[in-house]
Design a protein around this motif. Structure first.
Motif, PDB file in Angstrom:
ATOM      1  N   GLY A  83       0.821  -1.311  -0.275  1.00 39.82           N
ATOM      2  CA  GLY A  83      -0.043   0.023   0.119  1.00 39.82           C
ATOM      3  C   GLY A  83       0.600   1.497  -0.150  1.00 39.82           C
ATOM      4  O   GLY A  83       0.039   2.463  -0.178  1.00 39.82           O
ATOM      5  N   GLY A  84       1.971   1.084   0.022  1.00 35.44           N
ATOM      6  CA  GLY A  84       2.731   2.576  -0.099  1.00 35.44           C
ATOM      7  C   GLY A  84       2.554   2.987  -1.582  1.00 35.44           C
ATOM      8  O   GLY A  84       2.108   2.732  -2.442  1.00 35.44           O
ATOM      9  N   GLY A  85       3.479   4.243  -1.627  1.00 31.48           N
ATOM     10  CA  GLY A  85       3.359   4.919  -2.856  1.00 31.48           C
ATOM     11  C   GLY A  85       3.818   6.348  -2.545  1.00 31.48           C
ATOM     12  O   GLY A  85       4.227   6.669  -1.506  1.00 31.48           O
ATOM     13  N   VAL A 109       2.441  10.169  -2.799  1.00 34.25           N
ATOM     14  CA  VAL A 109       1.127  11.204  -2.650  1.00 34.25           C
ATOM     15  C   VAL A 109       1.362  12.459  -2.222  1.00 34.25           C
ATOM     16  O   VAL A 109       2.677  12.927  -2.034  1.00 34.25           O
ATOM     17  N   SER A 164      -3.834  10.921   1.133  1.00 33.24           N
ATOM     18  CA  SER A 164      -4.210   9.913   1.774  1.00 33.24           C
ATOM     19  C   SER A 164      -3.536   8.590   1.478  1.00 33.24           C
ATOM     20  O   SER A 164      -3.407   8.579   0.099  1.00 33.24           O
ATOM     21  N   LEU A 165      -3.220   7.850   2.263  1.00 35.61           N
ATOM     22  CA  LEU A 165      -2.854   6.430   1.784  1.00 35.61           C
ATOM     23  C   LEU A 165      -3.205   5.285   2.810  1.00 35.61           C
ATOM     24  O   LEU A 165      -3.266   5.891   4.062  1.00 35.61           O
ATOM     25  N   ARG A 166      -3.519   4.257   2.579  1.00 39.81           N
ATOM     26  CA  ARG A 166      -3.829   3.141   3.432  1.00 39.81           C
ATOM     27  C   ARG A 166      -2.746   1.970   3.186  1.00 39.81           C
ATOM     28  O   ARG A 166      -2.586   1.305   2.194  1.00 39.81           O
ATOM     29  N   LEU A 167      -2.088   1.672   4.449  1.00 41.44           N
ATOM     30  CA  LEU A 167      -1.144   0.384   4.377  1.00 41.44           C
ATOM     31  C   LEU A 167      -1.928  -0.708   4.976  1.00 41.44           C
ATOM     32  O   LEU A 167      -2.553  -0.765   5.751  1.00 41.44           O
ATOM     33  N   GLN A 186      -4.341   3.710   8.036  1.00 42.45           N
ATOM     34  CA  GLN A 186      -5.323   4.922   7.223  1.00 42.45           C
ATOM     35  C   GLN A 186      -4.329   5.989   7.694  1.00 42.45           C
ATOM     36  O   GLN A 186      -4.373   6.554   8.681  1.00 42.45           O
ATOM     37  N   VAL A 243       6.690   5.089   1.551  1.00 42.23           N
ATOM     38  CA  VAL A 243       5.702   6.150   1.584  1.00 42.23           C
ATOM     39  C   VAL A 243       6.348   7.204   1.363  1.00 42.23           C
ATOM     40  O   VAL A 243       7.649   7.805   1.954  1.00 42.23           O
TER      41      VAL A 243
END
Length: 122
Positions: free
Chosen positions: A8-10, A12, A17-20, A82, A118
């Protein structure tokens, strides 16, 4: 033997928002604490958030309170992080961790995932 796998990283933009996710395989008992730690370049690894495998106890670093939420799905053996209102200073490799003797729930245990990057751009 427990194995942990993050996803779920990336990349942004700030404010996004990101969810791992962290999928655990192997025996996990109710008193264990699943947690997230992060390590930025040139810095030590630090605690981010943790959750007991049963009950409602959660733990957060002051730097992420009100922005990050940790949760779990026991049936799937998965813990989520989250992350909202992300800031450039949240940029780090995020690691899932299992603490099997959680005397101090914010300290790391012996099991680690491989980490997920992230990156928050300004």
């Amino acid at each position: 033997q427990v194995q942990l796998a993050e996803s779920g990283g990336g990349l942004v933009q700030a404010g996004g928002s990101l969810r791992l996710s962290c999928a655990a395989s192997g025996p996990i008992f109710s008193n264990y604490v699943m947690g997230w730690f992060r390590q930025a370049p040139g810095k030590e690894r630090e605690f981010v958030a943790g959750i007991r495998w049963s009950g409602s106890s959660t733990y957060y670093a002051d730097s992420v309170k009100g922005r990050f939420t940790i949760s779990r799905d026991n049936a799937k053996g998965t813990v989520y992080l989250q992350m909202n209102s992300l800031k450039p200073e949240d940029t780090a490799v995020y690691y899932c961790n299992l603490q099997t003797i959680p005397v101090v729930p914010t300290t790391p245990g012996p099991y680690w995932g491989q980490g997920t990057q992230v990156t928050v751009s300004s």
